[in-house]
Design a protein around this motif. Structure first.
Motif, short mmCIF file in Angstrom:
data_model
loop_
_atom_site.label_atom_id
_atom_site.label_comp_id
_atom_site.label_asym_id
_atom_site.label_seq_id
_atom_site.Cartn_x
_atom_site.Cartn_y
_atom_site.Cartn_z
N TYR A 36 -35.96 -32.94 -49.61
CA TYR A 36 -36.65 -34.18 -49.95
C TYR A 36 -36.84 -35.01 -48.68
O TYR A 36 -36.00 -35.01 -47.80
N GLU A 88 -40.37 -37.87 -51.55
CA GLU A 88 -41.19 -36.72 -51.91
C GLU A 88 -40.41 -35.43 -51.75
O GLU A 88 -39.62 -35.27 -50.81
N GLU A 89 -40.67 -34.51 -52.67
CA GLU A 89 -40.07 -33.19 -52.60
C GLU A 89 -40.86 -32.33 -51.62
O GLU A 89 -42.09 -32.37 -51.60
N CYS A 90 -40.16 -31.57 -50.78
CA CYS A 90 -40.81 -30.63 -49.87
C CYS A 90 -40.17 -29.26 -50.09
O CYS A 90 -39.28 -29.10 -50.92
N ASN A 91 -40.61 -28.27 -49.34
CA ASN A 91 -40.15 -26.89 -49.55
C ASN A 91 -38.64 -26.73 -49.47
O ASN A 91 -38.05 -25.99 -50.25
N ASP A 92 -38.00 -27.42 -48.53
CA ASP A 92 -36.57 -27.22 -48.31
C ASP A 92 -35.73 -28.46 -48.56
O ASP A 92 -34.65 -28.61 -48.04
N ASN A 125 -31.63 -31.93 -47.18
CA ASN A 125 -31.86 -30.50 -47.42
C ASN A 125 -31.25 -30.08 -48.75
O ASN A 125 -30.49 -30.83 -49.38
N LYS A 135 -34.39 -36.90 -44.16
CA LYS A 135 -34.67 -35.63 -44.83
C LYS A 135 -33.36 -35.14 -45.43
O LYS A 135 -32.33 -35.11 -44.75
#
Length: 73
Positions: A42, A36-40, A59, A57
């Motif tokens: 994956y 999943e893609e997150c703000n900063d 970055n 994670k």
């Protein structure tokens, strides 16, 4: 939102670390559940015995190649 099927992390695709939904990891004890893609970056999540946990994670400072899941329904 597009579902991510595979992510390759590294400066070039051939030598990158590849993570794909459904892939067995950690000596075959876990399966990649989702990417999943997150703000900063994956998040790579894994599952064992119906328990989903964050595993890695990535970055945005790392080069990534994303493959999306294509459904031809």
């Amino acid at each position: 939102m597009n579902e991510i099927r595979k992510i390759a992390v590294g400066p070039d695709y051939k030598n990158a670390m590849h993570y794909e939904v459904g892939q067995a990891v950690i000596r075959g004890n876990y399966i990649i559940h989702s990417i999943e893609e997150c703000n900063d970056g994956y998040i790579v999540r894994i599952v064992q015995d119906n328990i989903v946990v964050n595993w890695k994670k990535v970055n945005l400072q790392m080069p990534v190649h994303i493959e999306y899941n294509i459904n031809y329904d």
